[in-house]
Design a protein around this motif. Structure first.
Motif, short mmCIF file in Angstrom:
data_model
loop_
_atom_site.label_atom_id
_atom_site.label_comp_id
_atom_site.label_asym_id
_atom_site.label_seq_id
_atom_site.Cartn_x
_atom_site.Cartn_y
_atom_site.Cartn_z
N THR A 199 14.38 -14.99 -51.30
CA THR A 199 15.30 -16.40 -50.71
C THR A 199 14.55 -17.06 -49.76
O THR A 199 13.52 -16.58 -49.24
N SER A 200 15.32 -17.62 -48.77
CA SER A 200 14.84 -18.30 -47.60
C SER A 200 14.79 -17.45 -46.51
O SER A 200 14.42 -17.81 -45.32
N LEU A 201 15.61 -16.27 -46.70
CA LEU A 201 15.47 -15.08 -45.50
C LEU A 201 14.07 -14.76 -45.34
O LEU A 201 13.47 -14.62 -46.03
N VAL A 202 13.98 -14.22 -43.99
CA VAL A 202 12.57 -13.49 -43.70
C VAL A 202 12.43 -12.24 -44.56
O VAL A 202 11.43 -12.12 -44.86
N HIS A 203 13.46 -11.69 -44.82
CA HIS A 203 13.41 -10.49 -45.60
C HIS A 203 14.64 -10.01 -46.56
O HIS A 203 15.77 -10.08 -45.80
N ASP A 204 14.49 -9.98 -47.68
CA ASP A 204 15.38 -9.29 -48.30
C ASP A 204 15.21 -7.99 -48.68
O ASP A 204 16.27 -7.06 -48.72
N VAL A 205 14.21 -7.51 -48.36
CA VAL A 205 13.80 -6.20 -48.23
C VAL A 205 12.52 -5.87 -47.56
O VAL A 205 11.62 -7.01 -47.33
N ALA A 206 12.54 -5.02 -46.87
CA ALA A 206 11.28 -4.43 -45.96
C ALA A 206 10.75 -3.24 -46.62
O ALA A 206 11.68 -2.50 -46.64
N LEU A 207 9.46 -3.02 -46.57
CA LEU A 207 8.99 -1.87 -47.15
C LEU A 207 7.97 -1.37 -46.28
O LEU A 207 7.28 -1.86 -45.76
N VAL A 208 8.14 -0.01 -45.95
CA VAL A 208 7.33 0.61 -44.86
C VAL A 208 6.76 1.97 -45.61
O VAL A 208 7.31 2.69 -46.09
#
Length: 320
Positions: A199-208
């Protein structure tokens, strides 16, 4: 042939070792609305969520995340992903329509990160009961009925000890996530954390990415996040959590994403919830991912507010 696309984060299926505590936390402290309960599974959503649920809760011997659901942009994308995953040699389970309340035919699979994902398109969007229904036709429930009262689900933060190159390639090339910001080693290209969205969000998921000796299982959930409208709502959330004698981290501001945050853990499952607002939206089709070096990690995590070290963050994850 056009690649199938994910539209948005759908829901998190959470198993808790103390259902009573978890229901009290999510219904009264976070302030989610319960759509229904079937066969011991409780389905909840925020007052601005239209779909049947954004969180499911059920009792188990231990706390863990069963799977994370993603909704596609079109119905045919479900079968498209099934074929695409099959071509990658990934086993796919087909879930019969409506066997999960509110969700039509779905596919379920384990990503290279070790997390189980579910992909679907058809959903039900039940109306709120008359006494809870908003007068606004573009809103599901009356706002501010109880607790923190977030508007909608926002994102998930996942940790993995699997091969970073394989996992980031899969998320981007197979699932279609765009890398927005990322943390890398100072001398090299290895990605330590990536903030990705469809989407236009900075993140829908963060993966660490984690080393195998840093986390007890290869796939973890650090937190699921619910969105509130502004900074005052985050401060109000802090007051509410303290009234319930719940330990919190924050309020604070991330440098990465520029969003305001507050972290609080469900006492029933240990699952961390981030109350989230602010940040920025991305509309540029040629967005260049923003790179942060490992030596800047502390600043990237916390612009101001409570600082948590990388080792401390691991303590707040649960199995996924």
């Amino acid at each position: 042939m056009t690649k199938p696309e994910i539209a948005k984060l759908g829901y998190v299926s959470l198993v808790t070792q103390d259902l009573e505590k978890s229901l009290g936390f999510f219904r009264e402290v976070i302030g989610l609305e319960e759509t229904e309960a079937i066969n011991g599974v409780h389905y909840l959503r925020a007052w601005g969520d239209f779909e049947h649920h954004t969180l499911s809760l059920e009792q188990g011997e231990r706390a863990y995340v069963k799977h994370i659901g993603w909704r596609t942009k079109a119905k045919e994308d479900v079968s498209g992903f099934k074929a695409l995953l099959g071509d990658e040699g990934i086993a796919v389970e087909t879930i019969a329509p409506w066997s999960t309340p509110g969700i039509g035919e779905a596919i379920r699979f384990e990503a290279p990160s070790g997390h189980t994902f579910e992909i679907y398109y058809d959903v039900k969007k039940p109306k709120a009961p008359e006494h809870r229904r908003s007068v606004l036709k573009n809103q599901t429930y009356k706002a501010w009925a109880k607790g923190i009262s977030p508007r909608r689900i926002d994102h998930v933060n996942l940790h993995t000890s699997e091969d970073w190159q394989v996992t980031y390639k899969f998320f981007q090339e197979i699932l279609g996530f765009k890398l927005r910001e990322y943390l890398k080693v100072d001398d090299g290209d290895q990605i330590l954390a990536g903030w990705m969205s469809v989407t236009s969000l900075v993140h829908d998921v963060a993966l660490v990415s984690r080393k195998k000796d840093e986390i007890p299982t290869n796939a973890r959930l650090h937190h699921l996040s619910y969105w509130v409208d502004d900074s005052q709502d985050v401060l109000r959330a802090a007051d509410i959590c303290k009234e319930y004698n719940l330990p919190i981290c924050g309020p604070g501001k991330h440098s990465i994403s520029q969003a305001l945050y507050l972290y609080v853990a469900d006492p029933g499952s240990g699952c961390t919830v981030e109350v989230f607002t602010g940040g920025y939206l991305i509309f540029d089709p040629d967005w260049e991912p923003v790179a942060w070096n490992e030596s800047e990690r502390a600043l990237g995590n916390t612009y101001w507010g409570d600082s948590i070290s990388a080792k401390e963050i691991v303590k707040y994850t649960i199995e996924a």
